[in-house]
Write a protein that holds these residues in place. Sequence first.
Motif, PDB file in Angstrom:
ATOM      1  N   VAL A 151       0.817  -1.258  -0.068  1.00 12.51           N
ATOM      2  CA  VAL A 151      -0.182   0.135   0.084  1.00 12.51           C
ATOM      3  C   VAL A 151       0.911   1.103   0.094  1.00 12.51           C
ATOM      4  O   VAL A 151       1.858   1.389   0.773  1.00 12.51           O
ATOM      5  CB  VAL A 151      -0.987   0.135   1.199  1.00 12.51           C
TER       6      VAL A 151
ATOM      7  N   ASN B  22       0.397   5.390  -0.351  1.00 14.17           N
ATOM      8  CA  ASN B  22      -0.380   6.628  -0.387  1.00 14.17           C
ATOM      9  C   ASN B  22      -1.860   6.349  -0.574  1.00 14.17           C
ATOM     10  O   ASN B  22      -2.657   6.663  -1.433  1.00 14.17           O
ATOM     11  CB  ASN B  22      -0.053   7.484  -1.931  1.00 14.17           C
ATOM     12  N   LYS B  23      -2.001   5.131   0.378  1.00 13.60           N
ATOM     13  CA  LYS B  23      -3.236   4.698   0.533  1.00 13.60           C
ATOM     14  C   LYS B  23      -3.853   4.090  -0.828  1.00 13.60           C
ATOM     15  O   LYS B  23      -5.073   3.602  -0.754  1.00 13.60           O
ATOM     16  CB  LYS B  23      -4.448   5.817   0.970  1.00 13.60           C
TER      17      LYS B  23
ATOM     18  N   ASN C  56      -3.211  -5.897   5.612  1.00 12.14           N
ATOM     19  CA  ASN C  56      -3.436  -4.498   5.818  1.00 12.14           C
ATOM     20  C   ASN C  56      -4.817  -4.069   4.688  1.00 12.14           C
ATOM     21  O   ASN C  56      -5.081  -2.995   4.532  1.00 12.14           O
ATOM     22  CB  ASN C  56      -2.346  -3.589   5.358  1.00 12.14           C
ATOM     23  N   THR C  57      -5.214  -4.985   4.162  1.00 11.92           N
ATOM     24  CA  THR C  57      -6.477  -4.703   2.880  1.00 11.92           C
ATOM     25  C   THR C  57      -7.453  -5.721   3.050  1.00 11.92           C
ATOM     26  O   THR C  57      -7.331  -7.027   3.546  1.00 11.92           O
ATOM     27  CB  THR C  57      -5.680  -4.925   1.378  1.00 11.92           C
TER      28      THR C  57
ATOM     29  N   ARG D  80      -9.998  -0.206  -0.298  1.00  3.69           N
ATOM     30  CA  ARG D  80      -9.230   0.920  -0.725  1.00  3.69           C
ATOM     31  C   ARG D  80      -9.145   0.635  -2.332  1.00  3.69           C
ATOM     32  O   ARG D  80      -9.293  -0.298  -2.914  1.00  3.69           O
ATOM     33  CB  ARG D  80      -7.921   1.106  -0.388  1.00  3.69           C
TER      34      ARG D  80
ATOM     35  N   LYS E 244     -11.795  -0.060  -7.445  1.00  4.03           N
ATOM     36  CA  LYS E 244     -12.104  -0.606  -5.989  1.00  4.03           C
ATOM     37  C   LYS E 244     -13.183  -1.580  -6.101  1.00  4.03           C
ATOM     38  O   LYS E 244     -13.112  -2.594  -5.221  1.00  4.03           O
ATOM     39  CB  LYS E 244     -12.784   0.796  -5.327  1.00  4.03           C
TER      40      LYS E 244
END
Length: 672
Positions: free
Chosen positions: A300, A302-303, A325-326, A355, A372
């Motif tokens: 990841v 910048n988001k 993290n996702t 995201r 997304k």
Amino acid sequence: MSLSVNKLFSQNNSTTDWEEIIEQISSDEAEEEKSVENYIEELSELNNQPFNINAVTKEQLEQFPFLSDIQIENILFYLYISGPMQTIYELQMIEGMDRQTIQYLLPFVYLGEYKENISTPSFKKMLKYGKHELITRSDIPLNKKSGYKSISDSVLQENPNKHYLGSPLYHSLRYGFHYKEQLYFGFTAEKDAGEPFFRKQNKKGYDYYSFYFLLKNMNYLKALVLGNYRLSFGLGLVMNTDYSMGKSSSIATISYKNNGIHKHSSTDEYNYFRGIAASYQLKCFVLTAFYSHRKLDATVENKLITSLKKDGIHRLIHDFERKENTVMQVLGGNITYKNNTFHLGLTGVYNFFNRLFIPDIKPYNIFYPRGKCFYTLGIDYKYRWNKLSFVGEAAICQSGRVAILNILRFTPFSGYQLVMLQRYYDKGYAAWFARSISEGSDIRNENGFYMGVEANPIKYWKLSAYADFFHFPWLRYGVDKPSSGFDGLVQATYTPKRNMTMFLRYQYKVKDQNYIGEKKITCPYVKHKLRYQLGYTLQKFFSLRTTVDFVIIHPENVSSSHGFMLSQMFSYSFQQLPLQLSVNYGFFDTDNYESRLTTYEKGMLYSLSLPSFYGKGIRTSLHVRYDFNKYLTALVKISQSKYMDRDEIGTGLEMIAGNKKSDMNMQIRYKF
């Protein structure tokens, strides 16, 4: 012949391990060991609880990769016309059933009386009479790799990813319960080598946990699963997280058959769903719905998600920075209509991340999915008319790009089959969990035409061959221009007795790749691969397998590289002791990594051991299995690769000082 005698015959007739059979008929490009764990476990469960051949169903027969659609129909037609079999040897009278296929099938069937209207057992009865299995496995490297060596705090502070966080021990723990083919539940826990255990970044013990609960074939409820599960529909263009062989020396594997909901009990940390799924059967219709919510590893920035991490290994600081993290959620369903000759299915899948997924733009990935939310729709179909069988699937994704796969199978007469396959995968087609027949690693950017034949022209002989022409309309990773190629295979198998099998296989493949010499160019790589194998069993307690592999690889206008390997396996089962020994010895000599060779070795339960070798050296392994009683089994494997052309093995944190690499695998299974 009595039931007990036939059942005993069927269970003890197999002269080859199922892991070895999968390796023999699988494609040239071997899949990772974890991708086949579920499949081997399911075959082992079927082996332990064989089907009554006189009451077998189409769905049960479709679980075996070596049976074609025509052979399955012929078995059921024979039972319908002739009635229950009186002897297991009647399998030889079924059209299209050759000796090798019968040998593969025998461990999974027995001869019993046909019974109708078997009542559904209560949940209490299933819990009472079900079977438990507990397995623990440890892999211990006997050499110290660079990633485990002590380094100073100053060096570690400057580069924290220069040292593994955990011990070199691999460990897994698995528990499973099942009652026939109706109730399954259990869990899996795993720690990979180098991952911390109850310390540092991992305070919860094992790095990976998996739980599942599966209820099947309960009146109209075809399947209900909670926890971790796998899905497959049609030919896999929209959804398939199961193991799929694809192109192989057996053309029966070319069309995927075992659709539906399956438990996920392996240590594969990517190809599964977590949530709920259910199938309900109403006459000729089967309705399936599923929902999954799970965390994924990703890079990841910048988001934005720039890439997904699929190996499940967390042994360095930057691995934990990407861990879970996702979030990906998957929602979808399938409606299928089928009768004896016709099948039609509709599948829809909707995926969405928490995201945006925006991979870094490269020339080869400009058509990759970005965004997304993603959806895919597909329709699969099957029709059989006399000796012709037509199977296909067409799918479309949210960008309007399509994937189409059609297979035509013709059986003119007993012992002969012809298969033709056409595929078109648009360069912009995107389905996150698609897996089907392809030359590339993804279901996108590929067109192809495949033709395969199989024949039994002479008693005891089986000939098989295929030719696959493929084209990639756009760039691929490692190939800087649109490219084409060809893959062809010819195999002759000789099975004069149940205890002896011999085959000779030749494969020719040409495929464009980037070559870096004086300057980088894209040119055809040509591969010639030859394998001879002889397997023989003496009185069911002593067996041997001799394998000779030879490979030549040469880029166009560049000198060729060669590889050679001779391996010999001896296996002995003691008559007075519940002890089995297997010794494997091999010599290999290859010019470089490109000409590396892969061989099969007996490994731990529910795993496929396919080590690869390059350079010059000797490979030895000893596999020991001891059954203390019908409940407790212990396995130990010690292996060593000794190289004659180097003083260190591997690179980076995996580097071993010296020319020997030794490992020990241990496993204990308790069934109750």
